[in-house]
Design an enzyme around this catalytic site. Sequence first.
Site, PDB file in Angstrom:
ATOM      1  N   GLY A 512     -82.207  38.542 -40.769  1.00 38.85           N
ATOM      2  CA  GLY A 512     -83.285  39.159 -40.000  1.00 38.85           C
ATOM      3  C   GLY A 512     -82.886  39.689 -38.642  1.00 38.85           C
ATOM      4  O   GLY A 512     -83.738  40.047 -37.838  1.00 38.85           O
ATOM      5  N   SER A 880     -68.253  19.603 -32.978  1.00 41.46           N
ATOM      6  CA  SER A 880     -68.640  20.007 -31.627  1.00 41.46           C
ATOM      7  C   SER A 880     -69.627  19.050 -30.941  1.00 41.46           C
ATOM      8  O   SER A 880     -69.978  19.237 -29.793  1.00 41.46           O
ATOM      9  CB  SER A 880     -69.225  21.414 -31.643  1.00 41.46           C
ATOM     10  OG  SER A 880     -70.451  21.410 -32.328  1.00 41.46           O
ATOM     11  N   LYS A 923     -75.921  29.089 -29.312  1.00 43.55           N
ATOM     12  CA  LYS A 923     -76.200  27.815 -28.656  1.00 43.55           C
ATOM     13  C   LYS A 923     -76.888  28.041 -27.312  1.00 43.55           C
ATOM     14  O   LYS A 923     -77.794  27.294 -26.933  1.00 43.55           O
ATOM     15  CB  LYS A 923     -74.901  27.032 -28.479  1.00 43.55           C
ATOM     16  CG  LYS A 923     -74.426  26.451 -29.810  1.00 43.55           C
ATOM     17  CD  LYS A 923     -73.110  25.739 -29.710  1.00 43.55           C
ATOM     18  CE  LYS A 923     -72.768  25.084 -31.044  1.00 43.55           C
ATOM     19  NZ  LYS A 923     -71.436  24.475 -31.042  1.00 43.55           N
TER      20      LYS A 923
HETATM   21  P1  ADP Z   1     -80.805  41.414 -42.063  1.00 42.77           P
HETATM   22  O1  ADP Z   1     -80.225  42.449 -42.907  1.00 42.77           O
HETATM   23  O2  ADP Z   1     -79.916  41.096 -40.890  1.00 42.77           O
HETATM   24  O3  ADP Z   1     -81.209  40.182 -42.755  1.00 42.77           O
HETATM   25  P2  ADP Z   1     -82.834  43.352 -41.651  1.00 42.77           P
HETATM   26  O4  ADP Z   1     -81.916  44.465 -41.348  1.00 42.77           O
HETATM   27  O5  ADP Z   1     -83.468  43.314 -42.967  1.00 42.77           O
HETATM   28  O6  ADP Z   1     -82.112  41.997 -41.407  1.00 42.77           O
HETATM   29  O7  ADP Z   1     -83.949  43.306 -40.516  1.00 42.77           O
HETATM   30  C1  ADP Z   1     -85.199  42.755 -40.689  1.00 42.77           C
HETATM   31  C2  ADP Z   1     -86.191  43.551 -39.909  1.00 42.77           C
HETATM   32  O8  ADP Z   1     -86.018  43.329 -38.533  1.00 42.77           O
HETATM   33  C3  ADP Z   1     -86.050  45.021 -40.131  1.00 42.77           C
HETATM   34  O9  ADP Z   1     -87.307  45.563 -40.371  1.00 42.77           O
HETATM   35  C4  ADP Z   1     -85.516  45.555 -38.825  1.00 42.77           C
HETATM   36  O10 ADP Z   1     -86.033  46.821 -38.504  1.00 42.77           O
HETATM   37  C5  ADP Z   1     -85.989  44.559 -37.832  1.00 42.77           C
HETATM   38  N1  ADP Z   1     -85.050  44.467 -36.761  1.00 42.77           N
HETATM   39  C6  ADP Z   1     -83.994  43.644 -36.682  1.00 42.77           C
HETATM   40  N2  ADP Z   1     -83.327  43.812 -35.529  1.00 42.77           N
HETATM   41  C7  ADP Z   1     -84.007  44.741 -34.826  1.00 42.77           C
HETATM   42  C8  ADP Z   1     -83.806  45.350 -33.536  1.00 42.77           C
HETATM   43  N3  ADP Z   1     -82.793  45.015 -32.748  1.00 42.77           N
HETATM   44  N4  ADP Z   1     -84.686  46.262 -33.170  1.00 42.77           N
HETATM   45  C9  ADP Z   1     -85.698  46.606 -33.953  1.00 42.77           C
HETATM   46  N5  ADP Z   1     -85.951  46.091 -35.155  1.00 42.77           N
HETATM   47  C10 ADP Z   1     -85.110  45.151 -35.597  1.00 42.77           C
END
Ligand code: ADP
Length: 980
Positions: A512, A880, A923
């Site tokens: 996420g 750690s 952390k």
């Molecule tokens: P991951 O692949 O790392 O598990 P995703 O790419 O599926 O995560 O991201 C999940 C959601 O969070 C997406 O809708 C993305 O647009 C949003 N998101 C994550 N980081 C950001 C960011 N820095 N700015 C805006 N939206 C973000």
Amino acid sequence: MKGLDTNLRLQASPQLSNVFLPKRLTLVRNLNFRSSSSSSPAMLKLFSSRVHHLTPAIRPGPRSSVDSPLFKALSQLTGLNRRSSSLGHRVFFCSDSASEAEAAAAEVAEAEAKVAEAEAEVADSKSSSAIVSTNPKPEDCLTVLALPVPHRPLFPGFYMPIYVKDPKVLAALQESRRRQAPYAGAFLLKDAPSTDSSSSSDTEKNISELKGKGLLERLHEVGTLAQISSIQGDQVILVGHRRLRITEMVSCEEPLTVKVDHLKDKPFDMDDDVIKATSFEVISTLRDVLKTSSLWRDHVQTYTQHIGDFTYPRLADFGAAICGANRHQAQEVLEELDVHKRLRLTLELMKKEMEISKIQETIAKAIEEKISGEQRRYLLNEQLKAIKKELGVETDDKSALSGKFKERIEPNKEKIPAHILQVIEEELTKLQLLEASSSEFNVTRNYLDWLTILPWGNYSDENFDVVRAQQILDEDHYGLSDVKERILEFIAVGRLRGTSQGKIICLSGPPGVGKTSIGRSIARALNRKFFRFSVGGLGDVAEIKGHRRTYVGAMPGKMVQCLKSVGTANPLVLIDEIDKLGKGHAGDPASALLELLDPEQNANFLDHYLDVTIDLSKVLFVCTANVIDMIPNPLLDRMEVISIAGYITDEKVHIARDYLEKNARGDCGIKPEQVDVSDAALLSLIENYCREAGVRNLQKQIEKIYRKIALKLVREGAVPEEPTVTSDVEEAEIVAKLDVESPEKDAAKELKEEEAETKKIAVEKVMIDESNLADYVGKPVFHAEKIYEPTPVGVVMGLAWTSMGGSTLYIETTVVEEGEGKGGLNITGQLGDVMKESTQIAHTVARKILLEKEPENPFFANSKLHLHVPAGATPKDGPSAGCTMITSLLSLAMNKPVRKDLAMTGEVTLTGRILPIGGVKEKTIAARRSQVKTIVFPEANRRDFEELAENVKEGLDVHFVDDYGKIFELAFGYDDKQQD
Ligand code: ADP
């Protein structure tokens, strides 16, 4: 009669050619018709007797091939077919020509004689011949020209074409015809003494070489008096009349002339029962032959219809002549003068013939069945095709298919690599040769489909505009400056070089944090097509490399599928969850991925299905992983890892405000002015509901809030004034209607508008703050991570790293029992082996330090201790927590709590040295979340911390230590007053 005769002669005369055939055939058919329909024997005799004038000319002679078109046509007409191999050797039956002393024969002869009477009298009255008597009656022919017949004897009543090579003989025959004594003796040749019994190998040449006495010796004594019916070139048609026996040679001169006796059948009793019975048997056998073989149907039919005209001797002759008996047996019949014996001989021959024709029938049947089976299949197939075509089920027949494939490759033929083009050509040729219903046809068709649909050499124009790229990246994501920086570098290099070579970027971080969505952004910034495939749990190499074409349902690998679906050869391919790559039972998926990703190898990537190399060097690969350590080393070597640690609260607020909220609003069709989520609410949402490192859960919660808002708005009646689906046309119609309509309608419209206005006011802006947040997202999931305020004696906060981000954890120690020499340590909290060892080390190091600080304190020696790490359900491991454990033990030993708001992390050696740890950012973020003010990190992690963004470091008192002594100072060296 005369007229007809002349006519026939004309027809039968000279050079026959195919051109004349139809005319003749018609004539023959007419004659047949008349002959069969005529009830008068006399008429029949006449007509039929003329037939043989005609027919011989169009029948094949012994020498002519039975395959000639002329013969075939005639066979069809008369029902003859090619079943008889000996056909060419047979004599032909003339249904009622004379035999023996019968009147019929005489009549024919007389008729013949009369036809030529006038000419003969004029031309030849004075001439005399040494060969043939001028007397035209056959029975007067006592000296005849001896003609050898090579294959079968001529039977009375039949005609036979022979070829006379000897010009002298030919001249003599013509002469005798001219003299109105057109007779000669036809004698079967005996087998040549040197050759084997079936001396049918006597060639025409051999026969023509036989002269005088030599010839006489080779001739059978008994022969037939033959009327010379016609002479065409060297072909002479003979009609048999009566039996002769050679008595002596007239002269040695050529041609061979012999004296003959006319043989008569032995007298017999017409009413003799045996003869009758035999003849009936012959007739019934004839009928049987007729049933099984159509070969002689015409003759037999004619014969049986006019059975009354036949006598027993003629019946015997007829049977012997038509059946396929060999020459010796036929000659035997000819020589037999006893009518009964002759009938018996004939019967024997015919029975044999019957058997043969039965065998022939079964052979023919078997072959026909086989052929007709195949033909039936073919026919059914053709019908099926036609039906399918008619129904539109199968429109793509072979040529349409290959046309389709050719059409596909035509536009960028010059871009397709030569080796691919060659394979396509070969497969196209193969397709033409294969049966459309065969399975191989389908395999080839699918293969061609894949080969031709791939975007060979078809690249999307890359955009190397750094400013635009920055804009796009910022548009999609908040923060992540290091990631964005790296991507911009990549684009800048591409701009300078003119091409961006395929590189592998690996984005690692907790779920996420936007790894996947960054991949999508990069593709947008570079103007490349985007394709994502997840390799999490993938254990089958075929997913990457494809199946071999021979397997049923074989498919190419993911990469080929990707090229097909994106339609360009330079997409951005996001390989998701590369750290969760499965272990293949057959083949290692990691190695297959290596071939795919390695820039050294992927220019010639070989997919098992395609079986031709494809160039993937222009593909930009981006991988994502949660944990770098799990990525197979050879793969990791080739990657450029960019880690995204997770977001701090502040970042999350920004992301929620500027990105997540906007998207959620848009998705729910809510306008910005309809809702207001306060900062406090957002903060509470982040702190109490979504503590994970990424923002996916936050996104979910925000979407949940907005969905609820949407429902509320709809319930309160805030629907858009006009249905959004109304088309322009409809709108125009409504306007037009309103224009025409009366002022009352206008008033109604105004009223409506007013109503809508009031409604709008009625629907208040939905406000969400900390107080009503629970109405939308339920009760808070998390409570403060800080469970102690302040921390009691023996409890110290540590910092941990998980794949979900960082978190704080307490280490608690307490005394179980005290007593001399009772010192010991119990451990609980689902600790891994490394962590268990850590506790032992910590126990030892703490004891040592206490000894230094308070030498007289016997705490560790006399106390049985228990160390626990809460959240016992969560397995924990790693070194750690070493320094945290020591601090916890010392706090208990010295009965002094540690400094307020302190958290620490670091591995400790037995000598008390502090070793570096991982996940500094995570952390730090976790510590901030727990309102920690002072953090202790190993000295070696100083750089990691300094690299962190300012907002992460802000307001923290961080200490970097390389020895435990410093931690001791920090944890216990505080001022008690200050602490309060
Ligand atoms: P991951 O692949 O790392 O598990 P995703 O790419 O599926 O995560 O991201 C999940 C959601 O969070 C997406 O809708 C993305 O647009 C949003 N998101 C994550 N980081 C950001 C960011 N820095 N700015 C805006 N939206 C973000």
